[in-house]
Design an enzyme around this catalytic site. Structure first.
Site, PDB file in Angstrom:
ATOM      1  N   ASP A   1       0.570  -1.036   0.076  1.00  0.00           N
ATOM      2  CA  ASP A   1       0.242  -0.230  -0.282  1.00  0.00           C
ATOM      3  C   ASP A   1       0.567   0.785   0.087  1.00  0.00           C
ATOM      4  OD1 ASP A   1      -3.050   1.281   0.112  1.00  0.00           O
ATOM      5  OD2 ASP A   1      -1.860   1.923   2.353  1.00  0.00           O
TER       6      ASP A   1
ATOM      7  N   GLU B   1       2.279   0.029  -5.289  1.00  0.00           N
ATOM      8  CA  GLU B   1       0.732   0.805  -5.379  1.00  0.00           C
ATOM      9  C   GLU B   1       2.169   1.953  -5.637  1.00  0.00           C
ATOM     10  OE1 GLU B   1      -3.211   2.766  -3.973  1.00  0.00           O
ATOM     11  OE2 GLU B   1      -1.441   2.441  -1.945  1.00  0.00           O
TER      12      GLU B   1
END
Length: 705
Positions: A349, A386
């Site tokens: 993330d 990401e």
């Protein structure tokens, strides 16, 4: 002969002690006792705090003798503990000077960062005792699980089809019909569904221990309690969330998760974890002290010169991941999950944060990213970034990959969405995205599987909402609809939200089928959002992070309501799995290098061999030569894909095939059901081998054989 290391050398009250082993960090069972080891660079002293399980008050507090520390590590072995009924924490004493970055407070009991199992939130949604002195409680883990012959599957990245899901949402709805809804155990009951759909990898949203009550508050519309539902706010990086386990109340979440992974592997499905190393649940200066802040705030967090927290995560703090101590913790954590849980890969993330130095500047060669790329234990794990963060660093196509990292391709998402709704000037970008984005990756020697292709994910609209809403509708979040992105590139097909109009609903279903058809004929790794295959809606909410209700839960009744969508998804996935020409390891060369008479990929428009690249074009077609499948190492059929995103029908001339071959229709989203798709191998012959009329906003896929 007795071992020397099982004999105590010290005592404290009734407890027998000896100097411990500094490595590994955490609490480890050793002959006769438990070894406790914890790092703090700036603490002056440390005390081990022992609790009987679930007890509100400690049963003992044992200071680490001065001679039990080495360097910046406190370590101690305590003998004869009832380790199955034990919880432990630490008190750290040192300077309290926030401007200098120090938040030591010996009145607080702190969670071990290396705790392998954490109590305190054992049952999902059960309100805790807010007056408890120690909310998140470290426990001892026991390595007694029988993996039998299981090991990570090591499916080649280009062959993956990823299904992103939230553990609780997948089976929480009453229609799921499972014994333990919302748990790891319940996912086992749905493995036949995943196999029927055809996916071979699930990506689980965060399953590390987190506090669902963090920032909880009432829904301004209904009074329902809003929670930290998604879990992107880690309490303990090494521990699976107890509230996701049917057996969490018994402390058996480790075995329950391992049992799920083993069964998924037996059914050919990999497990990828969504991991959050960019921040923790401790928040900013006003957040709670749970672990890292009280143990060594200045080491674990990125701080301004005045001692405030850098906030590149958008959630209050940012882990100092390129500090060697924190870097080693991340590496230890991932090694642990790969080795002890047989995890197949990790999605990071806001991974751009992992490439920032301690003062926030992007690094050219981030040591953490390099370390993970070359680690011998993680060598076969998928590493997926990401490639952006909340501080404005956007690295899609330029993420420091070291030959190993794949990326969530946000540019793929944006391009497909714009083309799908009929925006002009997109066909050139579409050609790149369909090929696995060679404009982003080929120059750096990165293959198509670098690109994780997605149109929707947990963060944003579902696919049904993408074609049902022009704008977000997040009022239920209690933030005056100010949260969530405004850049959705969505189109409601003529009406905002649900409607009984059959024409609009038919167009929405066709647009969903167009989207999945494009996704599954693109080079790269396709990722599907949970429920898109049955038309799941969040009623226009594009940021459902706080809802433990039907906004997030998968309604399994949709499997019947939108059976046409599920059938189309299933057929498209099977088609991709059946055709290796759609799953190349290397980028197309746009030349004929196997002497088939055709280039590996050729581009077309309404006229064969003559694509319209103009800004006004809303049509694009391409043909794949099956002789070039897997770089010419296998032979496949020819595949022709024509996409008409214009609002009028168009006649497409079809390129000719080699002698003895004919075109067959696999999919035509503009056809009348049930002729919109066929099981691979059963495709009917195309009546006119020279051309086809393609309806407005439709995709046609032909297979030449």
């Amino acid at each position: 002969m007795d071992r020397i290391d099982i004999h105590p050398t010290h005592s404290y009250g009734d407890f027998k002690l000896r100097p411990g082993s500094a490595i590994p960090f955490g609490a480890t069972l050793v002959p006769g006792g438990v070894n406790f080891s914890i790092f703090s660079r700036h603490a002056k002293s440390c005390t081990l705090v022992l609790f009987k399980k679930h007890s509100s008050e400690p049963m003992a507090e044992i200071p680490f003798p001065q001679e039990f520390s080495i360097g910046n590590v406190f370590s101690m072995t305590v003998f004869d503990l009832d380790y199955e009924n034990l919880e432990y924490g630490y008190r750290m004493d040192g300077p309290f000077n926030p401007k200098e970055g120090h938040w030591f407070d010996p009145t607080k009991v702190l969670l071990d960062p290396y705790a392998k199992i954490i109590g305190g939130r054992d049952i999902w949604g059960e309100k805790p005792d807010w007056y408890n002195m120690y909310h998140h409680r470290a426990r001892l883990a026991f390595d007694d699980f029988d993996w039998e012959s299981d090991r990570p599957l090591e499916i080649p990245p280009e062959d993956l089809i990823v299904y992103e899901m939230h553990v609780r949402s997948f089976t929480r709805h009453p229609s799921a019909g499972v014994k333990h809804p919302g748990t790891f155990a319940a996912i086992r009951d749905k493995i036949p569904y995943l196999k029927e759909l055809g996916v071979n990898s699930i990506e689980l949203m965060p399953i590390y221990e987190f506090d669902e009550f963090e920032n909880s508050r009432p829904n301004p519309q209904t009074g329902e309690l809003l929670l930290n539902y998604w879990g992107y706010s880690t309490v303990g990086f090494f521990a699976p969330k107890a509230g996701y386990a049917a057996t969490g109340k018994f402390g058996m979440q480790m075995d329950e998760l391992k049992t799920l992974i083993k069964l998924l592997h037996k059914n050919g499905i990999e497990v990828i974890l969504d991991v959050v190393f960019n921040h923790t649940a401790e928040g900013n200066e006003y957040g709670p002290t749970i672990s890292f802040r009280g143990i060594d705030n200045k080491t674990y967090y990125m701080l301004t010169p005045d001692g405030y927290y850098f906030n590149f995560s958008g959630t209050g703090n940012t882990l100092n991941c390129n500090n060697p101590i924190v870097r080693n913790m991340v590496l230890d954590c991932l090694r642990y999950w790969a080795a002890e849980y047989h995890i197949d890969g990790f999605r990071f993330d806001l991974a751009a944060i992992l490439g920032r130095d301690p003062w926030g500047a992007p690094l050219a060669n981030p040591p953490l990213l390099e370390t993970l790329a070359f680690d011998p234990i993680l060598a076969k794990c998928k590493l997926i970034a990401e490639a952006w963060d909340a501080g404005g660093l956007y690295q899609v196509g330029s993420f420091p990959a070291f030959g190993r990292w794949a990326e969530w391709n946000g540019k793929y998402r944006d391009t497909i969405r714009k083309f799908l709704k009929g925006e002009p000037g997109i066909v050139g970008n579409m050609a790149q995205r369909l090929q696995g984005s060679p404009d982003l990756y080929a120059g750096a020697g990165r293959g198509p599987a670098t690109s994780i292709n997605f149109i929707t994910c947990h963060d944003g609209f579902t696919l049904m909402d993408l074609v049902s809403y022009d704008g977000k509708h997040n009022e239920a979040n209690g933030e005056n609809n100010n949260d969530g992105t405004n850049d959705n590139d969505s189109w409601n097909c003529g009406w905002e939200g649900p409607t009984d109009n059959p024409d609009i609903n038919g167009l929405r279903h066709r647009q969903i089928k167009n989207a999945i058809a494009m996704l599954l004929v693109s080079q790269g790794v396709p990722m599907i959002l949970m429920g898109d295959e049955v038309g799941r809606t969040q009623y226009g909410n594009n940021n459902t992070y706080c809802h433990d209700n039907e906004l997030n839960w998968l309604d399994w009744n949709l499997l019947q309501t939108n059976a046409d969508l599920f059938k189309f998804f299933k057929h498209c996935i099977a088609f991709r799995n059946a055709h290796p020409v759609l799953r190349n390891k290397y980028h197309y060369r746009n030349v004929d290098y196997v002497s088939s008479g055709y280039a590996d990929i050729t581009w077309h428009g309404t006229q064969a061999w003559n694509a319209d690249w103009s800004d006004s074009s809303r049509v694009l077609a391409f043909m794949l030569c099956g002789k070039h499948a897997k770089e010419g190492t296998v032979t496949d059929n020819y595949i022709y894909v024509a996409m008409n995103m214009h609002w009028d029908s168009h006649w497409f001339d079809i390129p000719g095939l080699p002698p003895g071959m004919q075109w067959h229709v696999f999919a035509n989203t503009g056809a009348t059901p049930p002729a919109q798709s066929w099981e691979p191998g059963t495709e009917p012959l195309l009546e006119n081998q020279y051309g086809i009329l393609i309806a407005d906003r439709s995709v046609v896929i032909l297979v030449g054989k």
